[in-house]
Design an enzyme around this catalytic site. Structure first.
Site, mmCIF file in Angstrom:
data_model
loop_
_atom_site.group_PDB
_atom_site.id
_atom_site.type_symbol
_atom_site.label_atom_id
_atom_site.label_comp_id
_atom_site.label_asym_id
_atom_site.label_seq_id
_atom_site.Cartn_x
_atom_site.Cartn_y
_atom_site.Cartn_z
ATOM 1 N N ASP A 216 0.845 -1.190 0.000
ATOM 2 C CA ASP A 216 0.000 0.000 0.000
ATOM 3 C C ASP A 216 0.889 1.252 0.000
ATOM 4 O O ASP A 216 2.074 1.174 0.345
ATOM 5 C CB ASP A 216 -0.877 -0.060 1.270
ATOM 6 C CG ASP A 216 -1.719 1.175 1.473
ATOM 7 O OD1 ASP A 216 -2.271 1.695 0.480
ATOM 8 O OD2 ASP A 216 -1.831 1.609 2.637
ATOM 9 N N ASP B 145 -0.299 5.037 0.982
ATOM 10 C CA ASP B 145 -0.553 5.982 2.076
ATOM 11 C C ASP B 145 -0.462 5.311 3.444
ATOM 12 O O ASP B 145 -1.133 4.309 3.708
ATOM 13 C CB ASP B 145 -1.933 6.630 1.905
ATOM 14 C CG ASP B 145 -2.019 7.397 0.593
ATOM 15 O OD1 ASP B 145 -1.078 8.137 0.299
ATOM 16 O OD2 ASP B 145 -3.023 7.230 -0.128
#
Ligand SMILES: [Mg+2]
Length: 164
Positions: free
Chosen positions: A13, A15
């Site tokens: 991922d 963020d």
């Protein structure tokens, strides 16, 4: 059981894992903070939908090095991130962020999706259960490593777990 190439794909991922995303609006980059706060008040939108926000975000310390270690450990790394639907610049900002901050990552390793669970691979390293992250880990043979949790508070703990 046969081993497929999917077994060594690690999705990461962006963020909160590689990108220092401002979950609190007060932490939005000061160059756009006041404009962003005013826009959120006026439109009743979340600051993640503010145009240009994703072009201002700094990297998480150690993130780029962690990807290198994952690759050295035999994993094929793909970034698996969600670009907020209401923020039209977020998808291009994210691609530009990858080019600027992860120059060693092979090109075309960025997947933007609201359904992370539809991707197949060994694991997903993600700080939130949203957009299919939790469901990815529910699928047999796949694993969600909850980045930032008590078990995996930082990159070092993740890399130790994976033997990288
Ligand atoms: Mg995240």
């Amino acid at each position: 059981m046969t081993i497929s190439s999917d077994d060594m794909i690690a999705y990461v991922d962006m963020d909160g894992v590689l990108v220092d995303f401002p979950y609190n609006i007060e932490d939005v980059d000061q160059s756009i903070r006041e404009e962003c706060k005013e826009w959120c008040m006026r439109t009743n939108n979340h600051h993640s939908d503010f145009d240009g926000l994703f072009s201002t975000l700094p990297p998480v310390l150690g993130g780029a090095e962690a990807l290198v270690r994952l690759e050295a450990g035999g994993y094929t790394v793909y970034l698996l991130s969600t670009a907020p639907w209401g923020n039209h610049s977020s998808s291009s900002d994210k691609r530009r962020w990858v080019e600027n901050n992860l120059p060693n990552l092979p090109i075309k390793r960025l997947i933007l999706s609201h359904r992370k669970d539809l991707n197949r691979g060994a694991l997903l390293i993600d700080d939130r259960p949203n957009n299919g992250a939790k469901e990815f880990g529910d699928f047999e043979g796949q694993r969600w490593l909850h980045f930032g949790s008590e078990e995996f508070p930082d990159w070092e703990s993740v890399l130790t777990e994976l033997g990288c």
